[in-house]
Design an enzyme around this catalytic site. Structure first.
Site, PDB file in Angstrom:
ATOM      1  N   SER A  31      50.796  40.553  44.392  1.00  0.00           N
ATOM      2  CA  SER A  31      51.089  41.628  43.709  1.00  0.00           C
ATOM      3  C   SER A  31      52.936  42.147  44.777  1.00  0.00           C
ATOM      4  O   SER A  31      53.410  41.923  45.736  1.00  0.00           O
ATOM      5  CB  SER A  31      50.048  42.704  44.062  1.00  0.00           C
ATOM      6  OG  SER A  31      48.959  42.933  42.966  1.00  0.00           O
TER       7      SER A  31
HETATM    8  N1  SAH Z   1      45.672  41.065  45.628  1.00  0.00           N
HETATM    9  C1  SAH Z   1      45.891  39.541  45.091  1.00  0.00           C
HETATM   10  C2  SAH Z   1      46.842  39.643  44.027  1.00  0.00           C
HETATM   11  C3  SAH Z   1      46.108  40.167  42.683  1.00  0.00           C
HETATM   12  S1  SAH Z   1      46.148  39.258  41.090  1.00  0.00           S
HETATM   13  C4  SAH Z   1      46.501  39.687  46.290  1.00  0.00           C
HETATM   14  O1  SAH Z   1      46.913  40.510  47.352  1.00  0.00           O
HETATM   15  O2  SAH Z   1      47.557  38.212  46.396  1.00  0.00           O
HETATM   16  C5  SAH Z   1      45.070  39.597  40.365  1.00  0.00           C
HETATM   17  C6  SAH Z   1      43.737  38.029  41.261  1.00  0.00           C
HETATM   18  O3  SAH Z   1      41.956  38.983  40.092  1.00  0.00           O
HETATM   19  C7  SAH Z   1      44.167  37.339  40.765  1.00  0.00           C
HETATM   20  O4  SAH Z   1      44.164  35.926  41.428  1.00  0.00           O
HETATM   21  C8  SAH Z   1      42.869  36.627  39.678  1.00  0.00           C
HETATM   22  O5  SAH Z   1      42.398  35.254  38.797  1.00  0.00           O
HETATM   23  C9  SAH Z   1      41.512  37.545  40.129  1.00  0.00           C
HETATM   24  N2  SAH Z   1      41.111  38.034  38.871  1.00  0.00           N
HETATM   25  C10 SAH Z   1      41.381  37.872  37.314  1.00  0.00           C
HETATM   26  N3  SAH Z   1      39.912  38.652  36.904  1.00  0.00           N
HETATM   27  C11 SAH Z   1      38.648  38.096  37.530  1.00  0.00           C
HETATM   28  C12 SAH Z   1      37.380  38.200  37.635  1.00  0.00           C
HETATM   29  N4  SAH Z   1      36.720  38.778  36.158  1.00  0.00           N
HETATM   30  N5  SAH Z   1      36.796  38.388  38.890  1.00  0.00           N
HETATM   31  C13 SAH Z   1      37.707  38.459  39.955  1.00  0.00           C
HETATM   32  N6  SAH Z   1      38.363  37.853  39.912  1.00  0.00           N
HETATM   33  C14 SAH Z   1      39.748  38.226  38.914  1.00  0.00           C
END
Ligand code: SAH
Length: 214
Positions: free
Chosen positions: A65
């Protein structure tokens, strides 16, 4: 990975930029100033841009992000030392590292094994101590509930009831809710076992939540 004076200088500028965009929580700004974001960017061609206030690809179709967004969500969460926090969407692990720097006890879930494994390795090497889980964040972690705070870092189409249930009374949950293009940042405050207050805090663009089996 080395953390040079140049990196530290760029981080100071990033902190100033984010403060200029309206982040006032000193503890959040301090954490952004401490965590070496360049270590979380996997594409070597993009590392030089690590301290720009931008999202970057981290593989598996996902992104780290934008620092302002990380700071905004973290500020809205009102993190205290020793808070037990559930993060949905470990991704690169950057947001989880920020929460660790703020003294929180962090539980983070990721749905994609590749990202789960890499983040666990990286944060371990960096000396952060937290709990990593591989699975569907929609279900939360009932075995470890209740949590003081819950932070969702992927766009959801609605507020998942299962997660609200895993929040302590007096707890706060921050979640972007909307469609695949844009979401409203929603704050849910659990005011009693059965009541919540829901407020909106601006518009953001997250990668969408992945549903169903991995
Ligand atoms: N917090 C992260 C950014 C996350 S982007 C950082 O600091 O880099 C969103 C993330 O959520 C992705 O890695 C994606 O694979 C994950 N994601 C998507 N759907 C999900 C689910 N149902 N359960 C857990 N993680 C999920």
């Amino acid at each position: 990975m080395e953390d040079t004076y140049r990196h530290k200088g760029l981080r100071r500028l990033l902190v100033e930029e984010i403060a200029g965009k309206g982040i006032t929580d000193e503890k959040v700004l301090e954490a952004i100033g401490k965590v070496p974001r360049h270590a979380f960017i996997r594409d070597s061609a993009l590392i030089q841009f690590a301290y720009q206030d931008q999202a970057f690809p981290i593989g598996a179709g996902q992104t780290i992000s934008q620092p302002y967004t990380v700071a905004f969500q973290t500020q809205l969460l009102q993190v205290n030392s020793f808070d037990k926090i559930l993060e949905i969407g470990t991704g690169s692990g950057y947001q989880a590292a920020i929460l660790c720097e703020m003294g929180a006890r962090v539980y983070t879930i990721e749905r994609q094994r590749e990202l789960h494994v890499k983040a666990q390795q990286l944060l371990g090497k960096m000396g952060y101590k937290l709990h990593f889980y591989y699975g569907d964040g929609y279900a939360g972690l009932p075995a470890y509930a209740p949590f003081d705070k819950i932070l969702v870092t992927a766009g959801a189409d609605k507020i998942p009831d299962t997660l609200v249930q895993q929040l302590k009374t007096g707890g706060r949950m921050v979640i972007p809710v909307g469609n695949s293009e844009q979401q409203k940042m929603i704050l849910i405050e659990k005011i009693s076992e059965t009541e919540t207050t829901v407020t909106q805090h601006g518009t953001f663009a997250f990668v969408p939540f992945l549903k169903g089996k991995a």
